[in-house]
Write a protein that holds these residues in place. Structure first.
Motif, PDB file in Angstrom:
ATOM      1  N   ARG A  84       0.830  -1.210   0.000  1.00 47.85           N
ATOM      2  CA  ARG A  84       0.000   0.000   0.000  1.00 47.85           C
ATOM      3  C   ARG A  84       0.861   1.254   0.000  1.00 47.85           C
ATOM      4  NH1 ARG A  84      -4.002   2.086   4.942  1.00 47.85           N
ATOM      5  NH2 ARG A  84      -3.939   4.279   4.327  1.00 47.85           N
ATOM      6  N   LEU A  85       1.969   1.215   0.735  1.00 49.03           N
ATOM      7  CA  LEU A  85       2.810   2.402   0.853  1.00 49.03           C
ATOM      8  C   LEU A  85       3.555   2.727  -0.439  1.00 49.03           C
ATOM      9  CD1 LEU A  85       4.380   1.899   4.410  1.00 49.03           C
ATOM     10  CD2 LEU A  85       2.564   3.494   3.768  1.00 49.03           C
ATOM     11  N   CYS A  86       3.996   1.705  -1.168  1.00 50.05           N
ATOM     12  CA  CYS A  86       4.864   1.969  -2.324  1.00 50.05           C
ATOM     13  C   CYS A  86       4.392   1.295  -3.607  1.00 50.05           C
ATOM     14  CB  CYS A  86       6.293   1.543  -2.009  1.00 50.05           C
ATOM     15  SG  CYS A  86       6.468  -0.194  -1.582  1.00 50.05           S
ATOM     16  N   GLY A  87       3.232   0.657  -3.596  1.00 47.18           N
ATOM     17  CA  GLY A  87       2.740   0.024  -4.808  1.00 47.18           C
ATOM     18  C   GLY A  87       3.127  -1.446  -4.888  1.00 47.18           C
ATOM     19  N   LEU A  88       2.392  -2.183  -5.699  1.00 42.42           N
ATOM     20  CA  LEU A  88       2.603  -3.625  -5.777  1.00 42.42           C
ATOM     21  C   LEU A  88       3.982  -3.970  -6.336  1.00 42.42           C
ATOM     22  CD1 LEU A  88       1.334  -6.446  -5.460  1.00 42.42           C
ATOM     23  CD2 LEU A  88       0.477  -6.225  -7.797  1.00 42.42           C
ATOM     24  N   GLY A  89       4.354  -3.380  -7.454  1.00 34.92           N
ATOM     25  CA  GLY A  89       5.633  -3.710  -8.079  1.00 34.92           C
ATOM     26  C   GLY A  89       6.818  -3.309  -7.227  1.00 34.92           C
ATOM     27  N   LEU A  90       6.810  -2.074  -6.736  1.00 35.68           N
ATOM     28  CA  LEU A  90       7.916  -1.605  -5.905  1.00 35.68           C
ATOM     29  C   LEU A  90       7.959  -2.355  -4.575  1.00 35.68           C
ATOM     30  CD1 LEU A  90      10.263   0.336  -5.614  1.00 35.68           C
ATOM     31  CD2 LEU A  90       8.677   2.074  -4.764  1.00 35.68           C
ATOM     32  N   GLU A 247       9.764   4.108   4.819  1.00 31.06           N
ATOM     33  CA  GLU A 247       9.101   3.337   5.875  1.00 31.06           C
ATOM     34  C   GLU A 247       8.840   1.908   5.415  1.00 31.06           C
ATOM     35  OE1 GLU A 247       4.889   3.351   8.434  1.00 31.06           O
ATOM     36  OE2 GLU A 247       5.366   4.976   7.025  1.00 31.06           O
ATOM     37  N   ALA A 248       8.410   1.752   4.169  1.00 32.07           N
ATOM     38  CA  ALA A 248       8.142   0.418   3.638  1.00 32.07           C
ATOM     39  C   ALA A 248       9.405  -0.437   3.633  1.00 32.07           C
ATOM     40  CB  ALA A 248       7.570   0.532   2.224  1.00 32.07           C
ATOM     41  N   PHE A 249      10.541   0.152   3.256  1.00 31.81           N
ATOM     42  CA  PHE A 249      11.781  -0.615   3.232  1.00 31.81           C
ATOM     43  C   PHE A 249      12.208  -1.013   4.643  1.00 31.81           C
ATOM     44  CE2 PHE A 249      16.460  -0.901   3.199  1.00 31.81           C
ATOM     45  CZ  PHE A 249      16.605  -1.938   2.293  1.00 31.81           C
ATOM     46  N   ALA A 250      12.003  -0.129   5.626  1.00 35.08           N
ATOM     47  CA  ALA A 250      12.361  -0.459   7.009  1.00 35.08           C
ATOM     48  C   ALA A 250      11.535  -1.631   7.522  1.00 35.08           C
ATOM     49  CB  ALA A 250      12.158   0.763   7.900  1.00 35.08           C
ATOM     50  N   ILE A 251      10.266  -1.718   7.129  1.00 33.88           N
ATOM     51  CA  ILE A 251       9.438  -2.862   7.519  1.00 33.88           C
ATOM     52  C   ILE A 251       9.984  -4.145   6.908  1.00 33.88           C
ATOM     53  CG2 ILE A 251       7.132  -3.874   7.364  1.00 33.88           C
ATOM     54  CD1 ILE A 251       5.991  -1.043   7.401  1.00 33.88           C
ATOM     55  N   CYS A 252      10.461  -4.072   5.669  1.00 36.26           N
ATOM     56  CA  CYS A 252      11.054  -5.243   5.019  1.00 36.26           C
ATOM     57  C   CYS A 252      12.313  -5.694   5.755  1.00 36.26           C
ATOM     58  CB  CYS A 252      11.376  -4.935   3.559  1.00 36.26           C
ATOM     59  SG  CYS A 252       9.936  -4.673   2.515  1.00 36.26           S
ATOM     60  N   VAL A 253      13.123  -4.752   6.214  1.00 32.68           N
ATOM     61  CA  VAL A 253      14.322  -5.109   6.976  1.00 32.68           C
ATOM     62  C   VAL A 253      13.930  -5.838   8.253  1.00 32.68           C
ATOM     63  CG1 VAL A 253      16.285  -4.178   8.256  1.00 32.68           C
ATOM     64  CG2 VAL A 253      15.721  -3.252   6.006  1.00 32.68           C
ATOM     65  N   PHE A 254      12.914  -5.326   8.930  1.00 32.06           N
ATOM     66  CA  PHE A 254      12.457  -5.989  10.151  1.00 32.06           C
ATOM     67  C   PHE A 254      11.975  -7.405   9.846  1.00 32.06           C
ATOM     68  CE2 PHE A 254       9.097  -7.298  13.027  1.00 32.06           C
ATOM     69  CZ  PHE A 254       9.656  -7.063  14.271  1.00 32.06           C
ATOM     70  N   LEU A 435      11.589  -0.052  14.567  1.00 33.51           N
ATOM     71  CA  LEU A 435      12.533  -1.105  14.942  1.00 33.51           C
ATOM     72  C   LEU A 435      13.381  -1.533  13.749  1.00 33.51           C
ATOM     73  CD1 LEU A 435      10.295  -3.388  17.205  1.00 33.51           C
ATOM     74  CD2 LEU A 435      12.089  -1.821  17.936  1.00 33.51           C
ATOM     75  N   GLY A 436      12.753  -1.644  12.583  1.00 31.88           N
ATOM     76  CA  GLY A 436      13.495  -2.040  11.395  1.00 31.88           C
ATOM     77  C   GLY A 436      14.532  -1.022  10.982  1.00 31.88           C
ATOM     78  N   ALA A 437      14.215   0.277  11.169  1.00 34.64           N
ATOM     79  CA  ALA A 437      15.128   1.335  10.748  1.00 34.64           C
ATOM     80  C   ALA A 437      16.277   1.551  11.728  1.00 34.64           C
ATOM     81  CB  ALA A 437      14.357   2.645  10.572  1.00 34.64           C
ATOM     82  N   THR A 438      16.147   1.060  12.940  1.00 35.38           N
ATOM     83  CA  THR A 438      17.171   1.311  13.962  1.00 35.38           C
ATOM     84  C   THR A 438      17.921   0.033  14.316  1.00 35.38           C
ATOM     85  OG1 THR A 438      15.421   1.101  15.655  1.00 35.38           O
ATOM     86  CG2 THR A 438      15.984   3.323  14.900  1.00 35.38           C
ATOM     87  N   VAL A 439      17.392  -0.734  15.263  1.00 35.24           N
ATOM     88  CA  VAL A 439      18.118  -1.893  15.776  1.00 35.24           C
ATOM     89  C   VAL A 439      18.257  -2.987  14.715  1.00 35.24           C
ATOM     90  CG1 VAL A 439      18.212  -3.610  17.603  1.00 35.24           C
ATOM     91  CG2 VAL A 439      17.266  -1.351  18.084  1.00 35.24           C
ATOM     92  N   ALA A 440      17.163  -3.299  14.002  1.00 32.10           N
ATOM     93  CA  ALA A 440      17.242  -4.351  12.989  1.00 32.10           C
ATOM     94  C   ALA A 440      18.231  -3.992  11.878  1.00 32.10           C
ATOM     95  CB  ALA A 440      15.866  -4.614  12.397  1.00 32.10           C
ATOM     96  N   LYS A 483       9.688   9.880   9.173  1.00 24.13           N
ATOM     97  CA  LYS A 483       8.459   9.607   9.927  1.00 24.13           C
ATOM     98  C   LYS A 483       8.187  10.714  10.943  1.00 24.13           C
ATOM     99  CE  LYS A 483       7.147   5.497  10.874  1.00 24.13           C
ATOM    100  NZ  LYS A 483       5.732   5.540  10.442  1.00 24.13           N
ATOM    101  N   ILE A 484       9.240  11.220  11.575  1.00 22.43           N
ATOM    102  CA  ILE A 484       9.064  12.325  12.541  1.00 22.43           C
ATOM    103  C   ILE A 484       8.526  13.551  11.829  1.00 22.43           C
ATOM    104  CG2 ILE A 484      10.281  13.889  14.091  1.00 22.43           C
ATOM    105  CD1 ILE A 484      12.182  11.591  14.759  1.00 22.43           C
TER     106      ILE A 484
END
Length: 492
Positions: A84-90, A247-254, A435-440, A483-484
């Motif tokens: 939803r954040l970046c589209g299906l393909g991306l 944000e979408a990429f950070a969720i993927c990292v997590f 969490l994904g953008a920092t510790v993960a 995000k901030i």
């Protein structure tokens, strides 16, 4: 290699004779066959028989199961939100990038562990960064563990109200999100106060089974939901480029982070050759990519731009199949909170010891990891603070009375903060992205990249891997200031 093996077994040319250079150049598998460590190709069972045979502790399948049970958790329910954040393909491209990055760092960590002999993440990190790496890792674990527990409480705030609403005569306040989180905290409090949660590890596989079930339901209902919502929601977006892509990429990292367990798994891997390390690291990330793509694409095609941060919230409470998944996930999540909090608390107490330089509140952690597969938690497995090994199944000697008071006080403070944060946070994806953008990011990308530069030969390939990990570390970290700014309504 088969002919050479027959010559050696039959008393053929001596290894130091003319055959020596050829033997040295042989592959590890061929040499293992010659020495009898591995069965020959003729006697080796087929793929189906190997897959269905007894699982060897420290084998390839056992190692894969350990890492999969560590990585695959509640975060999978937010993968559709990535689309939803970046589209299906991306979104699919980001999942592929996350899998590739995870594969690079997993393989590098396992190879460095096999070559240096370090069996814990903390030991490998200390070999690169010195003795202060321990407290730094403790701080990461403490932040990460509390953040994961906050995410679990947010999930419970999504699951429980939907289940309560099935009882038509239940008071309205019972179906509120705040009441659900408060009730969950009361239920888990006796468990988080326990000193030994080893018996809870037997409930860990239930979470994986529940998530696979929910993914199957989402995929099976996708054609019906897509047809039903085709005119209700906006059309599917293939690529959407804006600030939310970070944000979408950070969720993927997590979602792909299982790297606290990678080094202990490598330390217990039977014959950690390059080929076996490749098998474990490649297959684990390929399976994760397939699973995440299935649930992510199916969930997004079902609800398009109306996809919630927790995709199960898009389904009505009366959907029997989804309700069964919610019920099982609720039970497994209530168990996962104390399983995650136990090593988190140890890290907090170790930080306190390091800062006060007083008498340690806890005995030193064991240097060898117990069987990780039996103690892995659904989404994140935090190691013990000094050794990096999981210690959920390790009983501790009784501490002094003052130390017990400190442990209980810190537990209560952490649970209260977790509950308040879970009530205030808008959705679970907000927690996972931070969490994904920092510790993960530090555990999965930055620290492995740093270790490659210190412990591995300075070849062009290794420098390329290092740069690759550093660049995407920066991309992931950028989601925090963005995000901030979005929360402050500075940017849209």
């Amino acid at each position: 290699s088969r002919v050479l093996g027959q010559l050696v077994r039959a008393g053929g040319p001596h290894p130091r004779g003319p055959m020596a250079p050829l033997r040295v150049a042989m592959s590890e598998d061929a040499e293992a066959r010659m020495t009898g460590l591995v069965a020959s190709e003729d006697s080796r069972p087929g793929l189906v028989l190997r897959s269905l045979s007894h699982m060897t502790v420290g084998g390839v399948r056992h190692s894969m199961l350990t890492l999969l049970s560590t990585a695959v958790g509640g975060g999978v329910l937010s993968v559709s939100y990535v689309m939803r954040l970046c589209g299906l393909g991306l979104g699919v491209a980001m999942l592929v990038a996350g899998a590739l990055l995870s594969y690079i760092s997993t393989r590098a960590l396992m190879r460095m562990s096999a070559e240096t002999g370090h069996g814990t993440y903390a030991g490998l990190f200390s070999a690169c960064a010195g003795p202060r790496a321990g407290p730094v890792l403790d701080a990461m674990i403490f932040i990460y563990g509390n953040g994961v527990c906050i995410g679990y409480f947010v999930f419970l705030g999504d699951f429980i109200p939907s289940l309560v609403s099935l009882a038509h005569d239940a008071p309205s306040w019972c179906a509120s999100r705040e009441a659900a989180i408060g009730l969950a905290a009361i239920l888990v409090l006796p468990l988080v106060l326990l000193r030994d949660v080893a018996k809870l590890r037997y409930a860990s596989p239930i979470s994986i089974i529940a998530l696979v079930y929910v993914a199957a339901v989402i995929a099976a209902e996708m054609p019906y939901q897509a047809h039903r919502n085709s005119t209700k929601y906006s059309s599917v977006e293939v690529v959407r480029l804006d600030f939310h892509a970070f944000e979408a990429f950070a969720i993927c990292v997590f979602a792909f982070n299982c790297h606290m367990n990678v080094v202990p798994v490598a330390g217990s891997l039977v014959r950690p050759t390059k080929a076996r390390i490749f098998k474990v690291s490649a297959r684990v990330n390929m399976l994760q990519l397939a699973f995440y793509s299935l649930i992510g694409v199916s969930g997004y095609l079902s609800f398009h731009q109306a996809t919630e941060q927790d995709v199960t919230r898009n389904y009505p409470a009366g959907d029997v199949f989804v309700a069964i998944g919610r019920a099982v996930l609720t039970c497994s999540t209530l168990v996962a909170i104390p399983m995650n909090f136990h090593p988190t608390l140890r890290s907090g107490l170790q930080i306190r010891d390091y800062l006060s330089q007083g008498v340690p509140l806890l005995a030193p952690s064991p240097t060898a990891s117990p069987r990780s597969a039996s103690t892995s938690t659904p989404s994140a497995s935090a190691p013990s603070p000094q050794s990096g090994s999981q210690d959920q199944g390790v009983s501790e000697p009784a501490p002094p009375t003052s130390a017990e008071h400190v442990r209980i006080a810190l537990t209560l403070v952490c649970v209260v903060v977790q509950v308040i944060a879970a009530i205030l946070v808008p959705g679970v994806a907000d927690v996972l992205s931070i969490l994904g953008a920092t510790v993960a990011t530090a555990i999965m990308l930055f620290i492995p990249g740093y270790a490659i530069g210190v412990l591995m030969p300075p070849t062009a390939l290794n420098r390329t891997k290092q740069a690759f990990l550093y660049i995407f570390s920066l991309v992931s970290v950028m989601s925090v200031p963005i995000k901030i700014l979005i929360w402050a309504k500075v940017i849209g």
